[in-house]
Design a protein around this motif. Structure first.
Motif, mmCIF file in Angstrom:
data_model
loop_
_atom_site.group_PDB
_atom_site.id
_atom_site.type_symbol
_atom_site.label_atom_id
_atom_site.label_comp_id
_atom_site.label_asym_id
_atom_site.label_seq_id
_atom_site.Cartn_x
_atom_site.Cartn_y
_atom_site.Cartn_z
ATOM 1 N N SER A 67 46.497 42.466 38.211
ATOM 2 C CA SER A 67 45.731 43.468 37.487
ATOM 3 C C SER A 67 44.399 42.902 37.012
ATOM 4 O O SER A 67 43.357 43.572 37.099
ATOM 5 C CB SER A 67 46.552 43.971 36.294
ATOM 6 O OG SER A 67 45.838 44.941 35.562
ATOM 7 N N MET A 68 44.392 41.672 36.523
ATOM 8 C CA MET A 68 43.138 41.053 36.081
ATOM 9 C C MET A 68 42.189 40.825 37.243
ATOM 10 O O MET A 68 40.968 40.949 37.109
ATOM 11 C CB MET A 68 43.430 39.752 35.336
ATOM 12 C CG MET A 68 43.992 39.953 33.942
ATOM 13 S SD MET A 68 44.092 38.425 32.955
ATOM 14 C CE MET A 68 45.570 37.677 33.669
ATOM 15 N N GLU A 71 40.758 44.446 37.853
ATOM 16 C CA GLU A 71 40.072 45.156 36.784
ATOM 17 C C GLU A 71 39.065 44.325 36.001
ATOM 18 O O GLU A 71 38.352 44.879 35.157
ATOM 19 C CB GLU A 71 41.104 45.734 35.801
ATOM 20 C CG GLU A 71 42.106 46.686 36.439
ATOM 21 C CD GLU A 71 41.451 47.932 37.018
ATOM 22 O OE1 GLU A 71 40.318 48.259 36.603
ATOM 23 O OE2 GLU A 71 42.064 48.566 37.890
ATOM 24 N N THR A 72 38.992 43.012 36.240
ATOM 25 C CA THR A 72 38.059 42.167 35.486
ATOM 26 C C THR A 72 37.249 41.294 36.428
ATOM 27 O O THR A 72 37.553 41.187 37.616
ATOM 28 C CB THR A 72 38.796 41.255 34.482
ATOM 29 O OG1 THR A 72 39.395 40.152 35.187
ATOM 30 C CG2 THR A 72 39.875 42.019 33.729
ATOM 31 N N ASP A 73 36.228 40.674 35.872
ATOM 32 C CA ASP A 73 35.409 39.713 36.619
ATOM 33 C C ASP A 73 35.743 38.278 36.226
ATOM 34 O O ASP A 73 34.969 37.356 36.529
ATOM 35 C CB ASP A 73 33.917 39.982 36.360
ATOM 36 C CG ASP A 73 33.463 41.329 36.908
ATOM 37 O OD1 ASP A 73 33.974 41.719 37.980
ATOM 38 O OD2 ASP A 73 32.630 41.990 36.253
ATOM 39 N N LEU A 74 36.859 38.068 35.552
ATOM 40 C CA LEU A 74 37.247 36.717 35.160
ATOM 41 C C LEU A 74 37.408 35.824 36.378
ATOM 42 O O LEU A 74 37.812 36.273 37.455
ATOM 43 C CB LEU A 74 38.565 36.755 34.382
ATOM 44 C CG LEU A 74 38.564 37.468 33.025
ATOM 45 C CD1 LEU A 74 39.977 37.539 32.467
ATOM 46 C CD2 LEU A 74 37.637 36.763 32.057
ATOM 47 N N ILE A 79 42.022 33.321 35.167
ATOM 48 C CA ILE A 79 43.134 34.263 35.331
ATOM 49 C C ILE A 79 44.438 33.499 35.496
ATOM 50 O O ILE A 79 45.463 33.870 34.916
ATOM 51 C CB ILE A 79 42.878 35.189 36.539
ATOM 52 C CG1 ILE A 79 41.749 36.170 36.210
ATOM 53 C CG2 ILE A 79 44.153 35.948 36.920
ATOM 54 C CD1 ILE A 79 41.326 37.026 37.380
ATOM 55 N N ARG A 107 41.343 40.122 45.561
ATOM 56 C CA ARG A 107 40.298 40.764 44.753
ATOM 57 C C ARG A 107 39.377 41.613 45.621
ATOM 58 O O ARG A 107 38.940 42.695 45.209
ATOM 59 C CB ARG A 107 39.518 39.690 44.004
ATOM 60 C CG ARG A 107 38.285 40.194 43.280
ATOM 61 C CD ARG A 107 37.741 39.115 42.362
ATOM 62 N NE ARG A 107 38.261 39.267 40.994
ATOM 63 C CZ ARG A 107 38.108 38.365 40.031
ATOM 64 N NH1 ARG A 107 37.490 37.211 40.286
ATOM 65 N NH2 ARG A 107 38.587 38.599 38.824
#
Length: 273
Positions: A67-68, A71-74, A79, A107
């Motif tokens: 999910s990260m 949904e994120t740019d980490l 992560i 990703r």
């Protein structure tokens, strides 16, 4: 009485797992949380939940990490740390086994990618049909918080109602508009007319009516992109109007025994008329 106590003890283990996914989850600590003998609690957990505690931890960590990624740019190393993996190599091996590709490729090319590009020929894998559905009477466990963590509510339902029933989740809020901590949902199973609903579960009804039914195949971590496409592109183009009832999902596969890429979910959007 004894059965209720067992369910309560397993609920506490599940809650502890969700709250400490970022930590080193020692199985001995879980045994203490469960308040079962360390000689037997693994067998109890697996017999009731359908997977070992270690398998549950690994599955939930991968879901959170996937999910990260979507949904994120980490960064991938960050992560991996936040999801409780010891390093990038361990995370990469685990994600490759569970999701069929390493983190960087997931990703860019995971199941969510088709909704980003919205190429019609690729969207055929996730068809939408208009369907008249019957009324659903459910036994549900309400959940407050991140939708991806609704599994702990499902665990409560399955412990008390058993396997073999159709699983449904109701999602009441838009995660883009409501803080994560305030998101409302409910995990449930479909009941026969005369089935009892044991505490602390609640009875809830989904009215019969027309629904746009989207068949989604892939990881739950990528499903948010499917919702954005369904509401942002399919609905305006369809000429349909959403009905005043929350969207819900029907799960056609069991996440405890199904690979994430093979999971099959129907997203049901209530329609007027």
């Amino acid at each position: 009485m004894r059965a209720a106590q067992y369910h309560q003890q397993l609920d506490e283990v599940t809650a502890y797992i969700y709250e400490h996914l970022d930590d080193d989850l020692d199985l001995g600590i879980l045994a203490e949380v469960a308040r079962f003998s360390p000689y037997h609690w693994h067998r109890v957990y697996r017999a009731v939940r359908g997977e070992t505690a270690a398998q549950a931890v690994q599955r939930l960590r991968l879901e959170r990490a996937a999910s990260m990624l979507v949904e994120t740019d980490l960064s991938i190393p960050r992560i991996a740390r936040r999801a409780g993996f010891s390093g990038v190599e361990t995370f990469t091996r685990a994600l490759s086994r569970g999701y069929g590709m390493p983190p960087g490729r997931f990703r860019e090319d995971g199941a969510h990618a088709v909704f980003r590009t919205a190429q019609p020929e690729r969207l055929d894998a996730h068809p939408v049909e208009i369907r008249e559905t019957e009324e659903f009477v459910l036994a549900v466990s309400p959940h407050r918080g991140a939708y991806i963590d609704i599994g702990q509510a499902f665990a409560r339902v399955r412990d008390r109602m058993g396997d073999g029933r159709r699983m449904i989740a109701i999602y009441e809020d838009d995660p883009e508009a409501v803080p994560v901590s305030a998101l409302r949902s409910a995990a449930g199973v479909v009941l026969t007319e005369d089935a009892a609903v044991p505490a602390p579960l609640e009875r809830r009804t989904i009215p019969a009516g027309r629904h746009a039914v989207m068949r989604y195949v892939g990881p739950y971590a990528s499903m948010h992109r499917a919702y954005l496409w369904l509401y942002g592109q399919w609905l305006p183009a369809s000429g349909e109007e959403p009905r005043d009832h929350p969207v819900f999902e029907a799960y056609l596969t069991d996440p405890a025994v199904t690979a994430p890429n093979d999971s099959v979910t129907e997203i049901l959007l209530p329609l007027v008329g």
